[in-house]
Design a protein around this motif. Structure first.
Motif, PDB file in Angstrom:
ATOM      1  N   SER A  70       0.847  -1.196   0.000  1.00 18.67           N
ATOM      2  CA  SER A  70       0.000   0.000   0.000  1.00 18.67           C
ATOM      3  C   SER A  70       0.885   1.249   0.000  1.00 18.67           C
ATOM      4  N   PHE A  71       0.412   2.316  -0.633  1.00 18.49           N
ATOM      5  CA  PHE A  71       1.267   3.484  -0.860  1.00 18.49           C
ATOM      6  C   PHE A  71       1.902   4.011   0.428  1.00 18.49           C
ATOM      7  N   ASP A  72       1.088   4.082   1.498  1.00 19.82           N
ATOM      8  CA  ASP A  72       1.625   4.676   2.730  1.00 19.82           C
ATOM      9  C   ASP A  72       2.592   3.750   3.479  1.00 19.82           C
ATOM     10  N   ALA A  88       6.716   4.496  -7.634  1.00 20.25           N
ATOM     11  CA  ALA A  88       5.268   4.459  -7.437  1.00 20.25           C
ATOM     12  C   ALA A  88       4.633   5.806  -7.762  1.00 20.25           C
ATOM     13  N   ALA A  89       5.061   6.404  -8.871  1.00 25.70           N
ATOM     14  CA  ALA A  89       4.570   7.746  -9.213  1.00 25.70           C
ATOM     15  C   ALA A  89       4.673   8.643  -7.975  1.00 25.70           C
ATOM     16  N   MET A  90       5.764   8.485  -7.248  1.00 24.86           N
ATOM     17  CA  MET A  90       5.906   9.188  -5.969  1.00 24.86           C
ATOM     18  C   MET A  90       6.481  10.585  -6.161  1.00 24.86           C
ATOM     19  N   THR A  91       5.741  11.558  -5.652  1.00 21.44           N
ATOM     20  CA  THR A  91       6.164  12.952  -5.756  1.00 21.44           C
ATOM     21  C   THR A  91       7.319  13.241  -4.802  1.00 21.44           C
ATOM     22  N   ILE A  92       8.301  13.956  -5.305  1.00 23.13           N
ATOM     23  CA  ILE A  92       9.425  14.384  -4.463  1.00 23.13           C
ATOM     24  C   ILE A  92       8.925  15.534  -3.590  1.00 23.13           C
ATOM     25  N   THR A 136      -4.603   7.352   1.067  1.00 25.30           N
ATOM     26  CA  THR A 136      -3.887   7.702   2.295  1.00 25.30           C
ATOM     27  C   THR A 136      -2.427   8.078   2.044  1.00 25.30           C
ATOM     28  N   GLY A 137      -2.042   9.229   2.557  1.00 23.27           N
ATOM     29  CA  GLY A 137      -0.628   9.620   2.520  1.00 23.27           C
ATOM     30  C   GLY A 137      -0.148  10.167   1.192  1.00 23.27           C
ATOM     31  N   THR A 138      -1.042  10.295   0.223  1.00 25.60           N
ATOM     32  CA  THR A 138      -0.604  10.847  -1.064  1.00 25.60           C
ATOM     33  C   THR A 138      -0.631  12.370  -1.010  1.00 25.60           C
ATOM     34  N   THR A 139      -0.054  12.977  -2.022  1.00 24.00           N
ATOM     35  CA  THR A 139      -0.074  14.434  -2.099  1.00 24.00           C
ATOM     36  C   THR A 139      -1.509  14.933  -2.303  1.00 24.00           C
ATOM     37  N   GLY A 140      -2.354  14.103  -2.916  1.00 27.78           N
ATOM     38  CA  GLY A 140      -3.775  14.456  -3.051  1.00 27.78           C
ATOM     39  C   GLY A 140      -4.430  14.535  -1.678  1.00 27.78           C
ATOM     40  N   THR A 163      -6.274   1.730  -1.100  1.00 26.01           N
ATOM     41  CA  THR A 163      -5.984   1.532  -2.523  1.00 26.01           C
ATOM     42  C   THR A 163      -6.976   2.318  -3.370  1.00 26.01           C
ATOM     43  N   PHE A 164      -6.567   2.598  -4.600  1.00 24.00           N
ATOM     44  CA  PHE A 164      -7.435   3.365  -5.476  1.00 24.00           C
ATOM     45  C   PHE A 164      -8.609   2.557  -5.999  1.00 24.00           C
ATOM     46  N   ASP A 165      -8.466   1.255  -6.030  1.00 27.51           N
ATOM     47  CA  ASP A 165      -9.577   0.436  -6.510  1.00 27.51           C
ATOM     48  C   ASP A 165     -10.805   0.688  -5.644  1.00 27.51           C
ATOM     49  N   LEU A 181      -6.783  13.147  -7.164  1.00 27.09           N
ATOM     50  CA  LEU A 181      -5.646  12.278  -7.481  1.00 27.09           C
ATOM     51  C   LEU A 181      -4.862  12.835  -8.669  1.00 27.09           C
ATOM     52  N   ASP A 182      -3.702  12.232  -8.907  1.00 23.28           N
ATOM     53  CA  ASP A 182      -2.821  12.692  -9.984  1.00 23.28           C
ATOM     54  C   ASP A 182      -3.544  12.636 -11.326  1.00 23.28           C
ATOM     55  N   ARG A 183      -3.401  13.691 -12.103  1.00 19.44           N
ATOM     56  CA  ARG A 183      -4.180  13.817 -13.327  1.00 19.44           C
ATOM     57  C   ARG A 183      -3.987  12.680 -14.362  1.00 19.44           C
ATOM     58  N   HIS A 204       2.229  20.919 -10.030  1.00 18.07           N
ATOM     59  CA  HIS A 204       3.522  20.710 -10.675  1.00 18.07           C
ATOM     60  C   HIS A 204       4.421  19.770  -9.842  1.00 18.07           C
ATOM     61  N   GLU A 205       3.972  18.550  -9.693  1.00 16.84           N
ATOM     62  CA  GLU A 205       4.716  17.587  -8.869  1.00 16.84           C
ATOM     63  C   GLU A 205       5.706  16.791  -9.701  1.00 16.84           C
ATOM     64  N   GLU A 206       6.902  16.664  -9.183  1.00 16.58           N
ATOM     65  CA  GLU A 206       7.913  15.870  -9.876  1.00 16.58           C
ATOM     66  C   GLU A 206       8.012  14.497  -9.225  1.00 16.58           C
ATOM     67  N   TYR A 207       7.933  13.467 -10.049  1.00 12.33           N
ATOM     68  CA  TYR A 207       8.064  12.102  -9.528  1.00 12.33           C
ATOM     69  C   TYR A 207       9.536  11.701  -9.479  1.00 12.33           C
ATOM     70  N   GLY A 208       9.891  10.990  -8.421  1.00 13.59           N
ATOM     71  CA  GLY A 208      11.256  10.468  -8.316  1.00 13.59           C
ATOM     72  C   GLY A 208      11.238   9.029  -7.821  1.00 13.59           C
TER      73      GLY A 208
HETATM   74  N1  GLN Z   1       2.038  11.381  -6.726  1.00 13.96           N
HETATM   75  C1  GLN Z   1       1.243  11.125  -5.570  1.00 13.96           C
HETATM   76  C2  GLN Z   1       2.108  11.095  -4.360  1.00 13.96           C
HETATM   77  O1  GLN Z   1       3.284  10.981  -4.458  1.00 13.96           O
HETATM   78  C3  GLN Z   1       0.408   9.842  -5.681  1.00 13.96           C
HETATM   79  C4  GLN Z   1       1.203   8.589  -5.812  1.00 13.96           C
HETATM   80  C5  GLN Z   1       0.379   7.306  -5.752  1.00 13.96           C
HETATM   81  O2  GLN Z   1      -0.751   7.273  -5.282  1.00 13.96           O
HETATM   82  N2  GLN Z   1       0.959   6.230  -6.201  1.00 13.96           N
HETATM   83  O3  GLN Z   1       1.656  11.170  -3.255  1.00 13.96           O
END
Ligand code: GLN
Length: 244
Positions: A70-72, A88-92, A136-140, A163-165, A181-183, A204-208
């Motif tokens: 899970s993301f968090d 994980a499309a994780m924003t820096i 949970t815990g996302t930038t959204g 989870t997003f599902d 959520l992320d566009r 304007h989030e950058e993924y790393g």
């Molecule tokens: N980019 C968002 C974040 O870093 C969402 C990432 C995700 O849900 N996988 O929090």
């Protein structure tokens, strides 16, 4: 003499296989509910991030093994060492940088707002007595909590999902009024569901790609691999494959 030849043979075998057998394997954590970045199809990890990570591993001669978490739990996983890398499309963010180190950015995205189709809802759904969902815990989640809820703009509830599902299911079933959520991911979710995108939040989030804080050696490999993937044109191919 025979003994010596035997020894040489064994040594040659060990050294010869060494390159193969001792290629470093890294455990890569992701949260595979985020198309087109990471999702599971026919039991396989697929998506832009998954292919990017495979391409980097290829370039830098290491092996990878994906884990779906899970993301968090991803950052705690890096800290405790159950995983070595997170993609994980994780924003820096500054806050995350207290715990982990990020690679150079590889993608830029904004947040967005999606609602159920046909209910005459627009961006104002974010104001007042509504239920707004986020993972949970996302930038959204942070944006909705800090910019709306804590300011008293959203007077209803922030509903957080593992989870997003589950979040998407609740939106379709009208258990929440909107999701943030992320566009690029929102666009994918609305394609084949009775949902629409009603707004973009310019963040304007950058993924790393993340590693445990201070793991410079691994970070260096990831950055070098990332650069090679960009220079070889593979990055462009991946963008075409997943975003066009
Ligand atoms: N980019 C968002 C974040 O870093 C969402 C990432 C995700 O849900 N996988 O929090």
């Amino acid at each position: 003499m025979r003994k010596l030849m035997y020894l040489v043979l064994v040594l040659a075998l060990v050294l010869g296989l060494g390159g193969q057998a001792f290629a470093q394997t890294y455990v890569v954590g992701t949260s595979a509910d985020f198309p087109p970045f990471e999702y599971i199809e026919d039991g396989e990890f697929v998506g832009f991030d998954m292919d990017l990570m495979r391409a980097i591993a290829d370039e830098m001669d290491f092996e990878i093994e994906f884990r779906d978490i899970s993301f968090d739990s991803l950052i705690p996983g890096l800290r405790t060492g159950t995983i070595d890398i997170v993609i994980a499309a994780m924003t820096i963010t500054e806050e995350r940088k207290q715990a982990v180190s990020f690679s150079d950015p590889y993608y830029v995205a904004n947040q967005s707002v999606i609602v159920k189709e046909g209910l005459d809802r627009d961006l104002t759904v974010l104001f007042g007595d509504n239920r707004i969902g986020a993972q949970t815990g996302t930038t959204g989640d942070l944006w909705v909590t800090e910019r709306l809820y804590d300011q008293g703009i959203l007077t209803g509830q922030v509903v957080r999902y593992e989870t997003f599902d589950l979040a998407i299911e609740d939106l379709v079933n009208e258990n929440v009024e909107a999701l943030v959520l992320d566009r690029p991911v929102a666009e994918r979710f609305v394609e084949d569901r009775p949902l629409i995108l009603v707004g973009e939040i310019i963040t304007h989030e950058e993924y790393g790609i993340a590693v445990d804080r201070g793991n410079e050696e691994l970070l260096q490999k990831l950055n070098e691999g990332l650069q090679r993937v960009i220079d070889s044109g593979r990055m462009g191919e991946l963008i075409d494959k997943y975003f066009r």
